[in-house]
Design a protein around this motif. Structure first.
Motif, PDB file in Angstrom:
ATOM      1  N   GLU A 116      -6.418 -38.208   5.805  1.00 20.95           N
ATOM      2  CA  GLU A 116      -5.996 -39.136   6.863  1.00 20.95           C
ATOM      3  C   GLU A 116      -5.513 -40.457   6.279  1.00 20.95           C
ATOM      4  O   GLU A 116      -4.489 -41.003   6.707  1.00 20.95           O
ATOM      5  CB  GLU A 116      -7.161 -39.385   7.830  1.00 20.95           C
ATOM      6  CG  GLU A 116      -7.423 -38.238   8.788  1.00 20.95           C
ATOM      7  CD  GLU A 116      -8.595 -38.524   9.699  1.00 20.95           C
ATOM      8  OE1 GLU A 116      -8.668 -37.881  10.764  1.00 20.95           O
ATOM      9  OE2 GLU A 116      -9.436 -39.374   9.354  1.00 20.95           O
TER      10      GLU A 116
ATOM     11  N   ILE B  91      -4.888 -50.145   5.757  1.00 25.68           N
ATOM     12  CA  ILE B  91      -5.107 -48.728   6.023  1.00 25.68           C
ATOM     13  C   ILE B  91      -6.511 -48.467   6.539  1.00 25.68           C
ATOM     14  O   ILE B  91      -6.738 -47.623   7.401  1.00 25.68           O
ATOM     15  CB  ILE B  91      -4.851 -47.894   4.751  1.00 25.68           C
ATOM     16  CG1 ILE B  91      -3.393 -48.067   4.295  1.00 25.68           C
ATOM     17  CG2 ILE B  91      -5.142 -46.418   4.979  1.00 25.68           C
ATOM     18  CD1 ILE B  91      -2.371 -47.590   5.291  1.00 25.68           C
TER      19      ILE B  91
ATOM     20  N   TRP C 253      -2.197 -39.869   4.599  1.00 25.08           N
ATOM     21  CA  TRP C 253      -1.150 -39.662   5.609  1.00 25.08           C
ATOM     22  C   TRP C 253      -0.747 -40.992   6.243  1.00 25.08           C
ATOM     23  O   TRP C 253       0.438 -41.230   6.507  1.00 25.08           O
ATOM     24  CB  TRP C 253      -1.644 -38.689   6.674  1.00 25.08           C
ATOM     25  CG  TRP C 253      -0.625 -38.396   7.737  1.00 25.08           C
ATOM     26  CD1 TRP C 253      -0.598 -38.868   9.022  1.00 25.08           C
ATOM     27  CD2 TRP C 253       0.535 -37.553   7.600  1.00 25.08           C
ATOM     28  NE1 TRP C 253       0.487 -38.371   9.689  1.00 25.08           N
ATOM     29  CE2 TRP C 253       1.207 -37.569   8.849  1.00 25.08           C
ATOM     30  CE3 TRP C 253       1.060 -36.798   6.564  1.00 25.08           C
ATOM     31  CZ2 TRP C 253       2.380 -36.846   9.076  1.00 25.08           C
ATOM     32  CZ3 TRP C 253       2.225 -36.081   6.783  1.00 25.08           C
ATOM     33  CH2 TRP C 253       2.874 -36.113   8.017  1.00 25.08           C
ATOM     34  N   SER C 254      -1.716 -41.846   6.473  1.00 26.90           N
ATOM     35  CA  SER C 254      -1.413 -43.164   7.034  1.00 26.90           C
ATOM     36  C   SER C 254      -0.531 -43.966   6.081  1.00 26.90           C
ATOM     37  O   SER C 254       0.393 -44.666   6.510  1.00 26.90           O
ATOM     38  CB  SER C 254      -2.713 -43.929   7.311  1.00 26.90           C
ATOM     39  OG  SER C 254      -3.485 -43.266   8.290  1.00 26.90           O
ATOM     40  N   GLU C 255      -0.793 -43.850   4.789  1.00 25.52           N
ATOM     41  CA  GLU C 255       0.043 -44.537   3.807  1.00 25.52           C
ATOM     42  C   GLU C 255       1.469 -43.988   3.834  1.00 25.52           C
ATOM     43  O   GLU C 255       2.445 -44.737   3.692  1.00 25.52           O
ATOM     44  CB  GLU C 255      -0.560 -44.379   2.409  1.00 25.52           C
ATOM     45  CG  GLU C 255      -1.874 -45.130   2.233  1.00 25.52           C
ATOM     46  CD  GLU C 255      -2.499 -44.878   0.878  1.00 25.52           C
ATOM     47  OE1 GLU C 255      -2.021 -43.947   0.175  1.00 25.52           O
ATOM     48  OE2 GLU C 255      -3.446 -45.581   0.518  1.00 25.52           O
TER      49      GLU C 255
ATOM     50  N   GLY D 154      -4.553 -41.567  11.549  1.00 24.86           N
ATOM     51  CA  GLY D 154      -3.487 -42.362  10.993  1.00 24.86           C
ATOM     52  C   GLY D 154      -2.483 -42.844  11.993  1.00 24.86           C
ATOM     53  O   GLY D 154      -1.407 -43.311  11.640  1.00 24.86           O
ATOM     54  N   LYS D 155      -2.774 -42.780  13.297  1.00 22.74           N
ATOM     55  CA  LYS D 155      -1.824 -43.223  14.300  1.00 22.74           C
ATOM     56  C   LYS D 155      -1.912 -44.731  14.487  1.00 22.74           C
ATOM     57  O   LYS D 155      -2.969 -45.319  14.386  1.00 22.74           O
ATOM     58  CB  LYS D 155      -2.075 -42.496  15.623  1.00 22.74           C
ATOM     59  CG  LYS D 155      -1.867 -40.981  15.524  1.00 22.74           C
ATOM     60  CD  LYS D 155      -2.126 -40.310  16.859  1.00 22.74           C
ATOM     61  CE  LYS D 155      -1.910 -38.808  16.754  1.00 22.74           C
ATOM     62  NZ  LYS D 155      -2.175 -38.121  18.027  1.00 22.74           N
ATOM     63  N   ARG D 156      -0.814 -45.350  14.801  1.00 21.67           N
ATOM     64  CA  ARG D 156      -0.801 -46.778  14.982  1.00 21.67           C
ATOM     65  C   ARG D 156       0.285 -47.132  15.980  1.00 21.67           C
ATOM     66  O   ARG D 156       1.200 -46.370  16.246  1.00 21.67           O
ATOM     67  CB  ARG D 156      -0.526 -47.483  13.650  1.00 21.67           C
ATOM     68  CG  ARG D 156       0.830 -47.140  13.084  1.00 21.67           C
ATOM     69  CD  ARG D 156       0.976 -47.625  11.651  1.00 21.67           C
ATOM     70  NE  ARG D 156       2.321 -47.452  11.157  1.00 21.67           N
ATOM     71  CZ  ARG D 156       2.845 -46.280  10.837  1.00 21.67           C
ATOM     72  NH1 ARG D 156       2.148 -45.183  10.981  1.00 21.67           N
ATOM     73  NH2 ARG D 156       4.083 -46.203  10.384  1.00 21.67           N
TER      74      ARG D 156
ATOM     75  N   LEU E 260      -6.950 -48.521  10.316  1.00 18.35           N
ATOM     76  CA  LEU E 260      -6.228 -47.618  11.191  1.00 18.35           C
ATOM     77  C   LEU E 260      -7.206 -46.650  11.840  1.00 18.35           C
ATOM     78  O   LEU E 260      -8.198 -46.235  11.233  1.00 18.35           O
ATOM     79  CB  LEU E 260      -5.180 -46.834  10.396  1.00 18.35           C
ATOM     80  CG  LEU E 260      -3.967 -47.634   9.909  1.00 18.35           C
ATOM     81  CD1 LEU E 260      -3.074 -46.741   9.081  1.00 18.35           C
ATOM     82  CD2 LEU E 260      -3.179 -48.190  11.086  1.00 18.35           C
TER      83      LEU E 260
END
Length: 239
Positions: free
Chosen positions: A205, A226, A208-210, A233-235, A229
């Motif tokens: 996660e 990060i 993936w966020s990165e 990983g949604k923002r 978040l």
């Protein structure tokens, strides 16, 4: 004036401690990280796994049977130039001896009709084991030897994360196409990633966020925090 053959100090970006900043994984149980990863120590273990795969594993009934089931050719089956062992490596491309009667590396582990060395990568075999759910410790040991954790464990962790990313990125059909090889070596089936730990999911996660941040050019001074978040990983999109 120093000889051109004399090795100088390694650049800072190639120092083992610096490699951590580029996301190099550690070996161990899924998702568990340690504060150091020495790529130079790792390489000797990787070479050992490479030799074991070429000299021992590919000639065993168990490895041959599983390779047939998951539809991937072993090096000795690569015609017209089969690669039966590591002993035929080009001497100009092999590394220094590390022990009595041992030869290394054996990335270059066969020759074509003109005598040109052929490379054998372990990554396609790791990928196929991961995608078909056969990346179990006993199987990895059978393919790559007793020290598989030290030798290919880092690559195994990377490919497990890549498989998660592939599943999150696109459809089943496109994932299957990504894991197909030649028309004769298409992956016969895909299985969801097995033996997943919570730490492994959290690590994926964060990575993936990165990746999502990079897609939005949120890098360097614009990089998001990060750690803050939400899961998955949604923002919120940036205005």
């Amino acid at each position: 004036m120093a000889s051109s053959s004399q090795a100088g100090p390694l650049p800072q970006e190639l120092q083992p401690s610096s490699l951590l900043h580029y996301g190099w994984p550690t070996t161990g149980e899924h998702g568990v990280t340690t504060p150091e990863f020495d790529i130079f120590n790792w390489y000797s273990h990787f070479q050992s796994c490479h030799r074991y795969f070429l000299d021992v594993a590919q000639h065993t009934h168990q490895v041959q049977a599983l390779a047939a089931f998951i539809n991937i050719q072993l090096p000795y089956q690569k015609h017209p130039f089969p690669i039966t062992s590591s002993a035929t490596a080009s001497p100009h491309l092999s590394g220094p001896e590390t022990g009595r009667h041992q030869r290394q590396p054996h990335h270059f582990s066969g020759s074509d009709s003109a005598g040109h060395p052929q490379a054998v990568s372990l990554v396609p075999y790791i990928r196929r084991l991961v995608a078909t759910g056969h990346d179990l410790p006993r199987v990895l040991c059978g393919y790559f030897g007793d020290n598989w954790r030290e030798g290919i464990g880092a690559l195994h962790e990377i490919e497990r994360q890549n498989y998660l990313f592939a599943a999150k990125s696109t459809s089943w059909m496109k994932v299957k196409q990504a894991y197909d090889m030649s028309p004769q070596e298409m992956v016969p089936f895909l299985k969801p990633l097995g033996n997943v730990t919570e730490k492994e999911i959290q690590g994926a996660e964060a990575a993936w966020s990165e990746w999502l941040a990079m897609q939005d050019w949120m890098l360097g001074p614009r990089a998001p925090d990060i750690m803050n978040l939400p899961p998955g990983g949604k923002r919120e999109s940036q205005g």
